[in-house]
Design a protein around this motif. Structure first.
Motif, mmCIF file in Angstrom:
data_model
loop_
_atom_site.group_PDB
_atom_site.id
_atom_site.type_symbol
_atom_site.label_atom_id
_atom_site.label_comp_id
_atom_site.label_asym_id
_atom_site.label_seq_id
_atom_site.Cartn_x
_atom_site.Cartn_y
_atom_site.Cartn_z
ATOM 1 N N ALA A 183 0.835 -1.204 0.000
ATOM 2 C CA ALA A 183 0.000 0.000 0.000
ATOM 3 C C ALA A 183 0.870 1.255 0.000
ATOM 4 C CB ALA A 183 -0.921 -0.006 1.213
ATOM 5 N N ASP A 222 -2.718 -16.321 -7.512
ATOM 6 C CA ASP A 222 -3.890 -16.563 -6.662
ATOM 7 C C ASP A 222 -3.586 -17.833 -5.872
ATOM 8 O OD1 ASP A 222 -6.318 -16.934 -5.472
ATOM 9 O OD2 ASP A 222 -7.481 -17.143 -7.322
ATOM 10 N N LEU A 224 -1.375 -5.544 -5.758
ATOM 11 C CA LEU A 224 -1.275 -5.042 -4.386
ATOM 12 C C LEU A 224 -1.945 -5.996 -3.414
ATOM 13 C CD1 LEU A 224 -0.439 -2.761 -2.476
ATOM 14 C CD2 LEU A 224 -2.606 -1.627 -3.012
ATOM 15 N N ASP A 225 -3.095 -6.530 -3.786
ATOM 16 C CA ASP A 225 -3.784 -7.500 -2.934
ATOM 17 C C ASP A 225 -2.918 -8.743 -2.711
ATOM 18 O OD1 ASP A 225 -5.992 -5.906 -2.601
ATOM 19 O OD2 ASP A 225 -7.163 -6.863 -4.193
ATOM 20 N N ALA A 226 -2.231 -9.179 -3.771
ATOM 21 C CA ALA A 226 -1.392 -10.376 -3.683
ATOM 22 C C ALA A 226 -0.039 -10.081 -3.038
ATOM 23 C CB ALA A 226 -1.181 -10.980 -5.066
ATOM 24 N N GLY A 227 0.400 -8.821 -3.101
ATOM 25 C CA GLY A 227 1.707 -8.453 -2.577
ATOM 26 C C GLY A 227 2.843 -8.768 -3.516
ATOM 27 N N ASN A 263 -2.732 -3.149 -11.058
ATOM 28 C CA ASN A 263 -2.005 -2.739 -9.861
ATOM 29 C C ASN A 263 -2.764 -3.126 -8.594
ATOM 30 O OD1 ASN A 263 -0.178 -1.657 -11.620
ATOM 31 N ND2 ASN A 263 -0.356 0.448 -10.881
ATOM 32 N N ALA A 264 -4.079 -2.963 -8.613
ATOM 33 C CA ALA A 264 -4.887 -3.296 -7.440
ATOM 34 C C ALA A 264 -4.804 -4.788 -7.129
ATOM 35 C CB ALA A 264 -6.340 -2.879 -7.661
ATOM 36 N N GLN A 265 -4.852 -5.623 -8.172
ATOM 37 C CA GLN A 265 -4.758 -7.065 -7.957
ATOM 38 C C GLN A 265 -3.373 -7.445 -7.439
ATOM 39 O OE1 GLN A 265 -6.030 -9.285 -11.429
ATOM 40 N NE2 GLN A 265 -7.745 -7.892 -11.794
ATOM 41 N N GLU A 304 -6.291 -1.359 -12.551
ATOM 42 C CA GLU A 304 -6.936 -2.627 -12.207
ATOM 43 C C GLU A 304 -5.897 -3.717 -11.915
ATOM 44 O OE1 GLU A 304 -7.457 -0.854 -14.934
ATOM 45 O OE2 GLU A 304 -9.507 -0.087 -14.694
#
Length: 218
Positions: free
Chosen positions: A25, A60, A42-45, A38-40, A36
């Motif tokens: 973050a 995933d 970021l969620d995965a790190g 980048n957000a995925q 879009e």
């Protein structure tokens, strides 16, 4: 599709290499968009960016199988990305200079706040890190420039110091020897740039092979 077939498919689509991204973050390290993707990531790190094909992959990770006999399954989701320089990735020489300073800063901060490796969990983490280092584990595949290996090993050492300062507890991070909220806050603020430097250097090291090839050095 298995990993071997997937890599072959990427190559057929024009991929010439793969770059690593390790975003958190507020720091899209190694990413180039679009939002879009980048957000995925970021969620995965983490994410992988294919050079020459404008494609990105995000893992995933899930547990599969009955309770007591589970294994981890990783499915890589692929989508288009922008063809642009990755965000905030330093050169190897820059990363090496920054790491030397970061190592000094981490040691000074932990000593000043009296939280350097306190407690049994932190000591176990330190022992595990030392054991890995003594085994001389191979951290990069053959063919990487020697400086990349030096940078990655130093980055992991700095990262280990940060992890030891934040050993796992009930909230995901135990606060070691800090005894007040102000000390906890001071330590977090002091170590945040050190952690950032470690991640930047790791990305630089992992991506060094691709960078050298693009410059014609390999």
């Amino acid at each position: 599709m298995g990993l071997t077939l997937a890599l072959g498919r990427l190559r057929a689509l024009g991929a010439k290499g793969l770059r690593v991204a390790l975003p958190i973050a507020g720091h899209p390290l190694g990413l180039s968009g679009p939002p879009e993707f980048n957000a995925q990531a970021l969620d995965a790190g983490e994410a992988v960016i294919a050079t020459g094909a404008a494609l990105g992959l995000v893992p995933d990770v899930s547990a599969v199988g009955p309770e007591g006999d589970q294994h981890v399954e990783v499915v890589w989701r692929c989508q288009g990305v922008r063809e642009a320089p990755p965000a905030d990735v330093p050169s190897l020489s820059e990363a090496e200079r920054e790491l030397a300073e970061a190592l000094r800063e981490a040691t000074e901060v932990l000593s000043r706040l009296n939280v350097a490796g306190s407690g049994p969990v932190a000591q176990a983490a330190l022992d595990a890190y030392r054991a890995r280092a003594e085994r001389g584990r191979e951290v990069l595949a053959p063919g990487y420039p020697p400086r990349a290996l030096r940078v990655l090993e130093l980055a992991q050492r700095v990262g280990a110091l940060v992890d030891i300062a934040y050993t796992a507890g009930g909230d995901g991070r135990e606060h070691g020897g800090a005894v007040s909220a102000s000390e906890i806050t001071a330590r977090a603020e002091a170590l945040r740039p050190v952690e950032r430097t470690s991640r930047r250097a790791q990305v630089a090291a992992y991506n060094a092979y691709v960078e050298e090839r693009e410059r014609g050095g390999l």
